[in-house]
Design a protein around this motif. Structure first.
Motif, mmCIF file in Angstrom:
data_model
loop_
_atom_site.group_PDB
_atom_site.id
_atom_site.type_symbol
_atom_site.label_atom_id
_atom_site.label_comp_id
_atom_site.label_asym_id
_atom_site.label_seq_id
_atom_site.Cartn_x
_atom_site.Cartn_y
_atom_site.Cartn_z
ATOM 1 N N LEU A 152 -2.071 -6.216 2.353
ATOM 2 C CA LEU A 152 -2.331 -4.636 1.906
ATOM 3 C C LEU A 152 -1.365 -4.313 0.731
ATOM 4 O O LEU A 152 -0.274 -4.391 1.121
ATOM 5 C CB LEU A 152 -2.577 -3.936 3.072
ATOM 6 C CG LEU A 152 -3.690 -4.089 4.044
ATOM 7 C CD1 LEU A 152 -3.788 -2.729 4.839
ATOM 8 C CD2 LEU A 152 -5.165 -4.116 3.125
ATOM 9 N N LEU A 153 -1.711 -3.948 -0.257
ATOM 10 C CA LEU A 153 -0.994 -3.262 -1.146
ATOM 11 C C LEU A 153 -1.459 -1.820 -1.145
ATOM 12 O O LEU A 153 -2.627 -1.446 -1.660
ATOM 13 C CB LEU A 153 -1.037 -3.971 -2.563
ATOM 14 C CG LEU A 153 -0.825 -5.404 -2.793
ATOM 15 C CD1 LEU A 153 -1.034 -5.812 -4.248
ATOM 16 C CD2 LEU A 153 0.437 -5.808 -2.352
ATOM 17 N N CYS A 154 -0.578 -0.973 -0.638
ATOM 18 C CA CYS A 154 -0.840 0.599 -0.636
ATOM 19 C C CYS A 154 -0.134 1.297 -1.492
ATOM 20 O O CYS A 154 1.142 1.451 -1.096
ATOM 21 C CB CYS A 154 -0.689 0.960 1.061
ATOM 22 S SG CYS A 154 -1.988 -0.133 2.068
ATOM 23 N N ASP A 155 -0.958 2.316 -2.101
ATOM 24 C CA ASP A 155 0.007 2.895 -2.724
ATOM 25 C C ASP A 155 0.110 4.685 -2.307
ATOM 26 O O ASP A 155 -0.941 5.340 -2.471
ATOM 27 C CB ASP A 155 -0.609 3.169 -4.184
ATOM 28 C CG ASP A 155 0.026 3.699 -5.350
ATOM 29 O OD1 ASP A 155 1.026 4.637 -5.176
ATOM 30 O OD2 ASP A 155 -0.121 3.584 -6.713
ATOM 31 N N GLU A 156 1.027 5.092 -1.921
ATOM 32 C CA GLU A 156 1.308 6.229 -1.220
ATOM 33 C C GLU A 156 -0.077 6.629 -0.144
ATOM 34 O O GLU A 156 -0.510 7.729 -0.411
ATOM 35 C CB GLU A 156 1.011 7.270 -2.574
ATOM 36 C CG GLU A 156 2.249 7.168 -3.315
ATOM 37 C CD GLU A 156 3.634 8.067 -2.943
ATOM 38 O OE1 GLU A 156 3.709 8.243 -1.730
ATOM 39 O OE2 GLU A 156 4.461 8.107 -3.729
ATOM 40 N N PRO A 157 -0.004 5.852 0.779
ATOM 41 C CA PRO A 157 -0.888 6.379 1.853
ATOM 42 C C PRO A 157 -0.940 7.624 2.506
ATOM 43 O O PRO A 157 -1.921 8.122 2.934
ATOM 44 C CB PRO A 157 -0.915 5.036 2.927
ATOM 45 C CG PRO A 157 0.376 4.750 2.800
ATOM 46 C CD PRO A 157 0.753 4.835 1.322
ATOM 47 N N THR A 158 0.193 8.315 2.473
ATOM 48 C CA THR A 158 0.378 9.438 3.112
ATOM 49 C C THR A 158 0.504 10.845 2.315
ATOM 50 O O THR A 158 0.532 11.868 2.905
ATOM 51 C CB THR A 158 1.736 9.591 4.114
ATOM 52 O OG1 THR A 158 2.759 9.470 3.252
ATOM 53 C CG2 THR A 158 1.649 8.157 4.940
ATOM 54 N N GLU A 159 0.311 10.631 1.060
ATOM 55 C CA GLU A 159 0.456 11.588 -0.058
ATOM 56 C C GLU A 159 -0.397 12.783 0.373
ATOM 57 O O GLU A 159 -1.759 12.459 0.491
ATOM 58 C CB GLU A 159 0.372 11.110 -1.182
ATOM 59 C CG GLU A 159 0.533 12.151 -2.541
ATOM 60 C CD GLU A 159 0.541 11.452 -3.882
ATOM 61 O OE1 GLU A 159 1.130 12.351 -4.727
ATOM 62 O OE2 GLU A 159 -0.171 10.517 -4.086
ATOM 63 N N GLY A 160 0.176 14.001 0.412
ATOM 64 C CA GLY A 160 -0.978 15.146 0.863
ATOM 65 C C GLY A 160 -1.410 15.244 1.954
ATOM 66 O O GLY A 160 -2.120 16.169 2.231
#
Length: 230
Positions: A152-160
């Motif tokens: 998995l390539l995850c971009d900012e999963p916790t943002e906001g």
């Protein structure tokens, strides 16, 4: 599992990545940490085959995938969760999960998804627009696992997201890892990164400038927060 060698990328005449090299071993969770504009999202897009102006090499599970289109990388087991989550807003949770084809080497059955993401089972008839931000992030992760992604390539999963939901996302990532999935994620939350990941790369001005383990990450948390401007 993933090897990136001397990867450079441009937008027009502006160079945003400069000979980036990194490795992610099978079963690891690794974070990319850096200021906004450091090139983190571009790096994930290059690994996924979504950025045209790039040079360098990308190998996945021992095979050179540098020349492959994005959809062919998906078939090899690469999965991308963008920062906007990319779910179908007007479709139900279950439709979001079953519409994309299962093309990767190890697609998750729907029941396995619901066991790992019990909140999605509860909300399976709800449209994407009716989900909270945390539920949308869970759906974005689950949908990629359904296609058969091994990395998995995850971009900012916790943002906001609220602290409670951030904790839930951490629990999910650790469970996904336990089930044999490897993760490379962009993360600005240094404390969260140190609780969920095995190693960390610090990206600055398009270059990898440091590789940190969790002890180093925790010891330098305040310094890194000041550097990131958080």
């Amino acid at each position: 599992m993933l090897t990136v060698e001397k990867l450079s990328a441009w937008y027009g005449e502006a160079q945003v990545l400069r000979e980036v090299s990194l490795q992610v071993a099978d079963g690891e969770i690794v974070t990319l940490v850096g200021r906004n504009g450091a090139g983190k999202t571009t790096l994930l897009r290059c690994i996924m085959g979504l950025h045209d102006r790039a040079e360098g090499a990308v190998a996945f599970r021992g095979d050179d995938v540098t020349g492959l289109a994005a959809h062919r990388r998906v078939r090899r087991g690469l999965g991308y969760v963008p920062d906007d989550r990319g779910i179908y807003a007007t479709l139900s949770v279950e439709e979001n999960l079953t519409l994309p084809p299962a093309v990767g080497p190890e697609p998750w059955p729907l029941e396995r998804v619901y066991e790992t993401f019990p909140r999605l089972r509860e909300r399976r008839k709800f449209a994407g627009t009716k989900l909270s931000g945390g539920e949308q992030q869970m759906l974005a992760l689950a949908r990629v696992l359904r296609t058969g992604a091994r990395l998995l390539l995850c971009d900012e999963p916790t943002e906001g997201l609220s602290p409670l939901i951030v904790q839930q996302i951490g629990d999910i990532l650790r469970e996904v890892k336990r089930q044999g999935v490897t993760v490379l994620l962009i993360e600005q939350n240094v404390h969260f990164a140190a609780t969920v990941a095995d190693r960390h790369y610090l990206l600055a001005e398009g270059r990898i400038v440091e590789s940190l383990d969790n002890d180093q990450m925790r010891a330098r948390e305040h310094e890194l927060l000041d550097y990131l401007g958080i």
